[in-house]
Design a protein around this motif. Structure first.
Motif, PDB file in Angstrom:
ATOM      1  N   THR A  92      39.273  41.878  46.661  1.00 51.53           N
ATOM      2  CA  THR A  92      39.018  42.617  45.424  1.00 51.53           C
ATOM      3  C   THR A  92      37.546  42.991  45.342  1.00 51.53           C
ATOM      4  OG1 THR A  92      38.461  40.649  44.129  1.00 51.53           O
ATOM      5  CG2 THR A  92      40.798  41.274  44.234  1.00 51.53           C
TER       6      THR A  92
ATOM      7  N   LEU B  49      38.695  35.927  41.342  1.00 53.64           N
ATOM      8  CA  LEU B  49      37.429  36.357  40.773  1.00 53.64           C
ATOM      9  C   LEU B  49      36.264  36.010  41.701  1.00 53.64           C
ATOM     10  CD1 LEU B  49      35.650  37.162  38.209  1.00 53.64           C
ATOM     11  CD2 LEU B  49      35.646  34.707  37.712  1.00 53.64           C
TER      12      LEU B  49
ATOM     13  N   ALA C 205      31.422  40.294  32.024  1.00 53.45           N
ATOM     14  CA  ALA C 205      32.106  40.666  30.786  1.00 53.45           C
ATOM     15  C   ALA C 205      33.606  40.827  30.972  1.00 53.45           C
ATOM     16  CB  ALA C 205      31.510  41.957  30.222  1.00 53.45           C
ATOM     17  N   GLN C 206      34.032  41.076  32.232  1.00 53.87           N
ATOM     18  CA  GLN C 206      35.457  41.270  32.513  1.00 53.87           C
ATOM     19  C   GLN C 206      36.057  40.096  33.282  1.00 53.87           C
ATOM     20  OE1 GLN C 206      35.850  45.065  34.527  1.00 53.87           O
ATOM     21  NE2 GLN C 206      34.387  46.047  33.136  1.00 53.87           N
ATOM     22  N   ALA C 207      35.321  39.004  33.394  1.00 53.51           N
ATOM     23  CA  ALA C 207      35.764  37.878  34.219  1.00 53.51           C
ATOM     24  C   ALA C 207      37.038  37.254  33.669  1.00 53.51           C
ATOM     25  CB  ALA C 207      34.663  36.826  34.302  1.00 53.51           C
ATOM     26  N   ALA C 208      38.003  37.066  34.555  1.00 50.40           N
ATOM     27  CA  ALA C 208      39.256  36.390  34.207  1.00 50.40           C
ATOM     28  C   ALA C 208      39.686  35.542  35.392  1.00 50.40           C
ATOM     29  CB  ALA C 208      40.336  37.412  33.858  1.00 50.40           C
TER      30      ALA C 208
ATOM     31  N   ASP D 269      24.935  37.197  36.457  1.00 52.10           N
ATOM     32  CA  ASP D 269      26.361  36.973  36.204  1.00 52.10           C
ATOM     33  C   ASP D 269      26.777  35.556  36.581  1.00 52.10           C
ATOM     34  OD1 ASP D 269      26.725  39.450  35.148  1.00 52.10           O
ATOM     35  OD2 ASP D 269      28.083  40.194  36.691  1.00 52.10           O
TER      36      ASP D 269
ATOM     37  N   THR E 120      33.625  41.359  40.122  1.00 50.36           N
ATOM     38  CA  THR E 120      33.945  41.543  38.702  1.00 50.36           C
ATOM     39  C   THR E 120      32.715  41.289  37.840  1.00 50.36           C
ATOM     40  OG1 THR E 120      36.185  40.719  39.132  1.00 50.36           O
ATOM     41  CG2 THR E 120      35.467  40.812  36.834  1.00 50.36           C
ATOM     42  N   PRO E 121      32.353  42.219  36.952  1.00 49.07           N
ATOM     43  CA  PRO E 121      31.257  41.935  36.012  1.00 49.07           C
ATOM     44  C   PRO E 121      31.637  40.760  35.116  1.00 49.07           C
ATOM     45  CG  PRO E 121      31.843  44.272  36.003  1.00 49.07           C
ATOM     46  CD  PRO E 121      32.910  43.563  36.767  1.00 49.07           C
TER      47      PRO E 121
ATOM     48  N   SER F 165      42.319  34.418  37.574  1.00 42.70           N
ATOM     49  CA  SER F 165      43.685  34.712  38.011  1.00 42.70           C
ATOM     50  C   SER F 165      43.931  34.066  39.372  1.00 42.70           C
ATOM     51  CB  SER F 165      43.893  36.226  38.110  1.00 42.70           C
ATOM     52  OG  SER F 165      43.602  36.859  36.882  1.00 42.70           O
TER      53      SER F 165
END
Length: 340
Positions: A88, A242, A94-97, A249, A91-92, A99
């Motif tokens: 992938t 992620l 602010a959008q971290a998830a 970050d 990921t910034p 998964s």
């Protein structure tokens, strides 16, 4: 010589090759546990078929032939293990998830002691360590299985082309062609972590860097940690896909989603030819500290360029010979033994 004596003697002779065979199978498969399963299968096949072994090659060469066939059979499913950044985009924060993906997705860590046999030649030892680092292992996974075997046997283990051809039941020309294609693929894939430079043993500056990292992480001092990180440093956390890049970050994650790691204790380990730590975080229920991650650190030009947190501790900590709980006294007195 009695049958029992002959059996014991064969067991000893086979066992002498376990570590180097595990290293070979690990490079082929990218999985710690699959590698150990492959070696065990190799040993069982060798033991059962020893009467058919006519000594036309060395016992070591014969074992590698069996191990190669075992690995090629295991790789027919076509699964390619990877790192998060192979799958992938970054990921910034602010959008971290978080998964998760299945275990078989990921390239797995491995203790040095299980895959790197003791050798006297420093240059040979350096090549062996470089060939199990995460970046090289990830690149290997992109090669077709037979090209992978050729590259490992020729470039890492320094076999002659004729020896590899005999092992694979092919021609020297075919081996040389496969090696050229494998080299070309690896050259195209030079990327994250490929420039990691670690002395063996660690030089004074590298050891100081690790000491500072340990103090910063255990103190959860983000200012001190930022000073140690390259501006393009990468953090990964398998089984989550992620991955984060850049010290802002990374430290931002550690003080938000990762804030439960504050107050952790670190135990040094040697993993994938690189320095690393077993991380124990505070256990609010049982007291003391509970396993959280095996950390693998990448260093270049005096900075940390990557740190990778492998979170499946029920699998990794026993593999490294690490306890599944630390009480507070153990952690504070540094009485925990370093993992294998």
């Amino acid at each position: 010589m009695t049958d029992s004596t002959m059996t014991a003697d064969l067991d000893v002779r086979l066992e002498k090759h376990r570590v180097e065979l595990t290293g070979y199978c690990y490079r082929m498969l990218g999985s710690s546990f699959e590698a150990e399963d492959a070696v065990q299968d190799t040993m069982v096949r060798a033991w059962r078929n020893y009467e058919k072994f006519e000594g036309r090659s060395s016992l070591r060469s014969w074992l590698y032939r069996i191990a190669t066939n075992v690995c090629l059979d295991m790789l027919t499913a076509g699964n390619k293990r990877a790192r998060p950044m192979d799958l992938t985009d970054s990921t910034p924060l602010a959008q971290a998830a978080l998964s998760p993906r299945p275990d078989h997705t990921w390239l797995e860590p491995m203790p040095d002691a299980r895959i790197l046999p003791t050798v006297e030649d420093p240059a040979e030892a350096a090549v062996a360590k470089e060939s199990v680092r995460l970046a090289f292992m990830a690149a290997l996974q992109q090669l077709p299985p037979k090209q992978r075997a050729v590259l490992i046997l020729r470039e890492v283990l320094a076999w002659k082309a004729s020896e590899v051809a005999e092992l694979l039941d092919t021609t020297v020309a075919s081996v040389n062609s496969a090696l050229q294609r494998a080299r070309a693929t690896l050259a195209e894939r030079e990327g994250h972590g490929a420039d990691a430079t670690v002395s063996d043993p660690l030089d004074e500056e590298q050891q100081k860097l690790l000491d500072r990292y340990m103090a910063a992480f255990e103190g959860y001092d983000m200012t001190a940690l930022t000073a140690l990180l390259h501006e393009d440093a990468i953090m990964t956390m398998p089984p989550f896909d992620l991955w984060l890049t850049g010290h802002d970050d990374i430290t931002g994650f550690m003080t938000t989603l990762g804030s439960a790691c504050e107050g952790s204790r670190l135990v040094p380990v040697q993993v994938n030819g690189l320095p690393g730590f077993a991380q124990y975080k505070p256990d609010p229920e049982a007291g003391g500290y509970t396993p959280w991650a095996v950390q693998v650190l990448e260093i270049s030009e005096g900075r940390l360029t990557g740190f990778h947190f492998f979170l499946d501790t029920k699998r990794w900590f026993p593999l490294f010979g690490l306890p599944l709980h630390l009480d507070a006294l153990e952690a504070e007195s540094d009485q925990v033994q370093e993992g294998v």
